[in-house]
Design a protein around this motif. Sequence first.
Motif, PDB file in Angstrom:
ATOM      1  N   ARG A 145       0.826  -1.212   0.000  1.00  0.00           N
ATOM      2  CA  ARG A 145       0.000   0.000   0.000  1.00  0.00           C
ATOM      3  C   ARG A 145       0.858   1.258   0.000  1.00  0.00           C
ATOM      4  N   SER A 146       1.946   1.252   0.766  1.00  0.00           N
ATOM      5  CA  SER A 146       2.767   2.461   0.871  1.00  0.00           C
ATOM      6  C   SER A 146       3.741   2.613  -0.282  1.00  0.00           C
ATOM      7  N   ALA A 147       4.248   1.500  -0.833  1.00  0.00           N
ATOM      8  CA  ALA A 147       5.309   1.575  -1.839  1.00  0.00           C
ATOM      9  C   ALA A 147       4.788   1.714  -3.261  1.00  0.00           C
ATOM     10  N   TYR A 148       3.629   1.123  -3.566  1.00  0.00           N
ATOM     11  CA  TYR A 148       3.196   1.048  -4.961  1.00  0.00           C
ATOM     12  C   TYR A 148       1.835   1.675  -5.228  1.00  0.00           C
ATOM     13  N   PHE A 149       0.920   1.515  -4.301  1.00  0.00           N
ATOM     14  CA  PHE A 149      -0.432   2.036  -4.519  1.00  0.00           C
ATOM     15  C   PHE A 149      -0.444   3.538  -4.838  1.00  0.00           C
ATOM     16  N   PRO A 150       0.359   4.366  -4.158  1.00  0.00           N
ATOM     17  CA  PRO A 150       0.311   5.806  -4.458  1.00  0.00           C
ATOM     18  C   PRO A 150       0.754   6.156  -5.875  1.00  0.00           C
ATOM     19  N   HIS A 151       1.496   5.267  -6.518  1.00  0.00           N
ATOM     20  CA  HIS A 151       2.039   5.565  -7.844  1.00  0.00           C
ATOM     21  C   HIS A 151       1.414   4.691  -8.933  1.00  0.00           C
ATOM     22  N   LYS A 152       0.318   4.047  -8.616  1.00  0.00           N
ATOM     23  CA  LYS A 152      -0.270   3.099  -9.564  1.00  0.00           C
ATOM     24  C   LYS A 152      -0.690   3.790 -10.853  1.00  0.00           C
ATOM     25  N   ILE A 153      -0.614   3.047 -11.945  1.00  0.00           N
ATOM     26  CA  ILE A 153      -0.956   3.595 -13.251  1.00  0.00           C
ATOM     27  C   ILE A 153      -2.463   3.804 -13.376  1.00  0.00           C
ATOM     28  N   ASP A 154      -2.832   4.626 -14.329  1.00  0.00           N
ATOM     29  CA  ASP A 154      -4.238   4.821 -14.635  1.00  0.00           C
ATOM     30  C   ASP A 154      -4.797   3.537 -15.245  1.00  0.00           C
ATOM     31  N   LYS A 155      -5.986   3.177 -14.832  1.00  0.00           N
ATOM     32  CA  LYS A 155      -6.622   1.953 -15.320  1.00  0.00           C
ATOM     33  C   LYS A 155      -6.746   1.933 -16.842  1.00  0.00           C
ATOM     34  N   ALA A 156      -6.876   3.121 -17.447  1.00  0.00           N
ATOM     35  CA  ALA A 156      -7.056   3.203 -18.902  1.00  0.00           C
ATOM     36  C   ALA A 156      -5.841   2.717 -19.672  1.00  0.00           C
ATOM     37  N   LEU A 157      -4.706   2.523 -18.994  1.00  0.00           N
ATOM     38  CA  LEU A 157      -3.506   2.048 -19.665  1.00  0.00           C
ATOM     39  C   LEU A 157      -3.435   0.531 -19.752  1.00  0.00           C
ATOM     40  N   GLN A 158      -4.224  -0.162 -18.933  1.00  0.00           N
ATOM     41  CA  GLN A 158      -4.145  -1.626 -18.884  1.00  0.00           C
ATOM     42  C   GLN A 158      -5.108  -2.258 -19.884  1.00  0.00           C
ATOM     43  N   VAL A 159      -4.614  -3.225 -20.619  1.00  0.00           N
ATOM     44  CA  VAL A 159      -5.468  -3.979 -21.537  1.00  0.00           C
ATOM     45  C   VAL A 159      -6.371  -4.897 -20.705  1.00  0.00           C
ATOM     46  N   PRO A 160      -7.683  -4.757 -20.830  1.00  0.00           N
ATOM     47  CA  PRO A 160      -8.586  -5.614 -20.057  1.00  0.00           C
ATOM     48  C   PRO A 160      -8.619  -7.024 -20.630  1.00  0.00           C
ATOM     49  N   PRO A 161      -9.256  -7.964 -19.942  1.00  0.00           N
ATOM     50  CA  PRO A 161      -9.386  -9.322 -20.475  1.00  0.00           C
ATOM     51  C   PRO A 161     -10.070  -9.324 -21.829  1.00  0.00           C
TER      52      PRO A 161
END
Length: 595
Positions: A509-525
């Motif tokens: 939560r502290s190391a990665y969640f604050p910098h997570k990418i925008d969902k629109a960048l991920q290819v969905p299933p």
Amino acid sequence: MAVEETPQADIRGPWSALSRRQFVTRALGIGLTATTAGSILAGCSGGGDPEGAAVNDPLAVKGGPKTTPTAGVIYPEGYVGPHAAKRATLVKEKVTLRVVVPQDVRVGDWAKNTFTGWYEQATNVHIDWQVVAGGDDAMTKVNAMIASGDIPDVFMNIAFSNAQQLLYGSQGLFVPLNKVIDDYGVEVKRIFKDYPDAKSTLTATDGNIYSMPSVNDCFHCACGNQRMWIYQPWLEKLGLDLPTNLDEFEEVLKAFKTGDPNGNGKADEVPLMSTIDDPLDTFFMSSFMYNPGEPWLVLDNDKVDVAFNKPEWREGLRYLNRLYRQGLLAKQSFTQDGDQLRRIGDRKGEPILGAVRAWYWGTFLTLNDDDPKARWRDYVTVPTLAGPDGKRFANWNYYGAVSTGNFVVTNACKNPAVAVQWGDGQYELETILRAYSGDFDKGWRWAKDGEVGINGKQALWTTLGTWPPPDGQWWNQLGLGYRSSDFRLGEVADPEHPTFEKPLYEQSRSAYFPHKIDKALQVPPLYLDADQAAQSGELSLTIANYVKQSLSKFTLGQLDPNDEGAWKTYVETLDQMGASTLVELNQKAYDAKYK
């Protein structure tokens, strides 16, 4: 003790980390091409109904069985997830379903399993279990069944790919479940409400739902593909802070190499190491670009693209090469497996391992929850490092919570509504806990008022004694399940007996969640059709091997990332291998479903 989580292929993309055999298996089925599969299934009833046909199942009760909320269960404030309810049996007279499942040593004999017996009594549905070998061999047996026409009522935990669901569903082998769920599902509709993406994820491009969902909303799994660990005592001994950018990380590794942080007077420290199963690119490229990992597919304004041929990728290669040239990155990171890494991590005496790219502590150390001084407790996560322009692109898997293809009803089933309700009942909270931890008040209990969960809220439940239960008393996380994030984080976090789950959640939560990418960048299933899946699988395998080999060569200096000719040859070779065709195939599948 909580469950050990391991990365799954679908976390990283639709075709990640699969062998050629797995590609063929998951795309079409071993021995079944698109043409032969179509001919085999020609005798099945019709094609896919775009709305999913209503079913006539007089044994099932529409709206589900009568339920009464279970008393004494304390739900945390704002809780989203499965609920506990006492249910009437699904049918008055016992019904038998034939269900194919994989062999599992912890489940043991499915027919004699303790949880199986409890669930049969709770539902009044008897299961005629047909057990097939696990792993890839399961699909081999399943394909033989399909080819011969000897199919069960339900396939459970066989993991049909989206492409297989679309193929077999369109040919009439798999029953469309849209109307069945609407009329007879209860808990699955709770999932659709709680997880709005779930229904879309399950819905094929023809508009049908061919499988019941499995939900495991593991917070730390969403970023596990990039986690980096560092030995905190060395930082403290050398007077160093936790690095926050690439330059600081490089300086820390230099200090590990030259500063004798383990104090044994030997230059035996390994500043940075990984394995073939935990690629370096998923961490380091995040300082330059969004990199989801293999097969490296990304979205840019609804356009599918790949990450591995971009200038930012080259910058990441330059950084990795710089680390290696200074002796800061171990060469065996590109050849060793997890067992070899754990032998280094578990080395007796003073530790020699500084930073490690790994899924979690158990990847590189023996994980002992019972020892408050265990070595793993001194390794902490390194956050996504800021790149030259200060940006960070923490990889975050938004679609990993819901998986498909683990529970399909076939056209051989005379009571499809009963089959769906039998699967649906596995989402109920007490059923989940019994399947996961064994008998109530032996393997688990409800949390008491005031007990605190992993996330700091009122807890919901806790295991009793050592997890997992004895073999034969649980389903080893098979079957269906609804393990929401609140359910998982609602496990009691006992300060007297801390497990790895709480710090893994907190550090993720502290190391990665604050910098997570925008969902629109991920290819969905995606639901590739049979031809698309076969072609994409072949291309993905060829390209993946070349990208990984080139990553190693550029890092180790066998190719120079600063050489324009070497980079140009790399990009042109990817083009010749069909990188643009791979993008086009996935773009068509994306457009068919999401546009």
